[in-house]
Design an enzyme around this catalytic site. Structure first.
Site, PDB file in Angstrom:
ATOM      1  N   ASN A  62      17.602  31.697 -35.769  1.00 55.20           N
ATOM      2  CA  ASN A  62      17.322  30.454 -35.517  1.00 55.20           C
ATOM      3  C   ASN A  62      16.643  30.644 -34.149  1.00 55.20           C
ATOM      4  O   ASN A  62      16.595  31.626 -33.440  1.00 55.20           O
ATOM      5  CB  ASN A  62      18.366  29.580 -35.231  1.00 55.20           C
ATOM      6  CG  ASN A  62      19.688  30.377 -34.167  1.00 55.20           C
ATOM      7  OD1 ASN A  62      19.962  31.776 -34.522  1.00 55.20           O
ATOM      8  ND2 ASN A  62      20.676  29.794 -33.517  1.00 55.20           N
ATOM      9  N   GLU A  64      15.440  28.546 -30.799  1.00 56.08           N
ATOM     10  CA  GLU A  64      15.662  27.272 -30.146  1.00 56.08           C
ATOM     11  C   GLU A  64      14.512  27.104 -29.203  1.00 56.08           C
ATOM     12  O   GLU A  64      13.495  27.997 -28.842  1.00 56.08           O
ATOM     13  CB  GLU A  64      16.519  27.465 -29.116  1.00 56.08           C
ATOM     14  CG  GLU A  64      18.127  27.495 -30.364  1.00 56.08           C
ATOM     15  CD  GLU A  64      19.479  27.395 -29.886  1.00 56.08           C
ATOM     16  OE1 GLU A  64      19.517  27.552 -28.457  1.00 56.08           O
ATOM     17  OE2 GLU A  64      20.656  27.269 -30.548  1.00 56.08           O
ATOM     18  N   CYS A  73      16.313  26.190 -37.541  1.00 52.33           N
ATOM     19  CA  CYS A  73      17.339  27.066 -37.998  1.00 52.33           C
ATOM     20  C   CYS A  73      16.931  28.055 -38.815  1.00 52.33           C
ATOM     21  O   CYS A  73      15.876  28.265 -38.932  1.00 52.33           O
ATOM     22  CB  CYS A  73      18.354  26.267 -39.036  1.00 52.33           C
ATOM     23  SG  CYS A  73      19.138  24.638 -38.316  1.00 52.33           S
ATOM     24  N   GLU A  75      17.823  29.473 -41.583  1.00 52.71           N
ATOM     25  CA  GLU A  75      17.519  29.290 -42.974  1.00 52.71           C
ATOM     26  C   GLU A  75      16.069  28.769 -43.171  1.00 52.71           C
ATOM     27  O   GLU A  75      15.551  29.202 -44.258  1.00 52.71           O
ATOM     28  CB  GLU A  75      18.371  28.441 -43.750  1.00 52.71           C
ATOM     29  CG  GLU A  75      19.856  28.882 -43.561  1.00 52.71           C
ATOM     30  CD  GLU A  75      20.738  28.498 -42.480  1.00 52.71           C
ATOM     31  OE1 GLU A  75      19.991  28.266 -41.191  1.00 52.71           O
ATOM     32  OE2 GLU A  75      21.786  28.077 -42.588  1.00 52.71           O
ATOM     33  N   CYS A 112      23.073  23.727 -42.685  1.00 52.81           N
ATOM     34  CA  CYS A 112      23.149  22.154 -42.174  1.00 52.81           C
ATOM     35  C   CYS A 112      22.598  21.448 -43.242  1.00 52.81           C
ATOM     36  O   CYS A 112      21.862  22.105 -43.938  1.00 52.81           O
ATOM     37  CB  CYS A 112      22.506  22.240 -40.672  1.00 52.81           C
ATOM     38  SG  CYS A 112      20.798  22.368 -40.743  1.00 52.81           S
ATOM     39  N   CYS A 115      18.838  22.188 -43.482  1.00 54.44           N
ATOM     40  CA  CYS A 115      18.505  23.243 -44.255  1.00 54.44           C
ATOM     41  C   CYS A 115      18.672  23.141 -45.593  1.00 54.44           C
ATOM     42  O   CYS A 115      17.910  23.747 -46.757  1.00 54.44           O
ATOM     43  CB  CYS A 115      19.009  24.554 -43.558  1.00 54.44           C
ATOM     44  SG  CYS A 115      18.548  24.975 -41.925  1.00 54.44           S
TER      45      CYS A 115
END
Ligand code: THU
Length: 160
Positions: A62, A64, A73, A75, A112, A115
């Site tokens: 990830n 940010e 993210c 993934e 999530c 994703c």
């Protein structure tokens, strides 16, 4: 009115030691990728590793951003890279490991919703399932035979 029940199956393993060497290897790649996460705001680091049908392993973590929604993210970082670099390869399997820097995350951390939607797109594109394994920093590992199991009532190209 008609009621429709939606069922889904996943498999829960007690730990990595219950899984094949190939899966352990992929999860270890995800773990290494997690170390490279840039997560100064959430302190929650995630690593993902994908096995392609050309034997390449693609990893992501990830990333940010001070403008929070601009982050991405692990993934999606990994699967978009795979899609960009190897557009003709299929993704066979994805391993995800996630946890907080502030406490020991022992429960498996699923991808999530955003994703799941992104992974589903590639599963549909390649017309074959992507196996998903996810875990916290230790303990149980959850396996889904296909992303489809994690995203019922999917929004896909059939409605466009
Ligand atoms: N995160 C992921 O990398 N993957 C997920 O599936 C869930 C959340 C990241 C996004 C953010 O950087 C941090 O975890 C906390 O939400």
């Amino acid at each position: 009115m008609k009621e429709i029940k939606i069922e889904s199956t996943v498999f829960v393993y007690d730990g990595l030691e219950s899984l094949s060497q190939d899966v352990v290897h992929l999860m270890n790649k995800a773990k290494e990728a997690r170390e490279k996460a840039y997560a100064p705001y959430s302190n929650f680091k995630v690593g993902a590793a994908l096995l392609l049908d050309n034997d390449e392993i693609i990893t992501g973590s990830n990333q940010e951003n001070a403008s929070y929604p601009s982050g991405l993210c692990a993934e999606r970082t990994a699967i978009y890279y795979a899609g960009a670099q190897y557009p003709n390869s299929k993704v066979l399997r994805m391993a995800i490991i996630a946890g907080s820097e502030n406490k020991l995350t022992e429960q498996p951390v699923p991808p999530c919703g955003a994703c799941r939607q992104a992974i589903a797109e590639y599963e549909i594109k390649q017309e074959s399932p992507i196996e998903i394994y996810f875990m916290g920093l230790k303990g149980k590992v959850v396996k889904s035979n296909s992303l489809a199991n994690l995203l019922p009532l999917i929004f896909d190209k059939s409605v466009l």
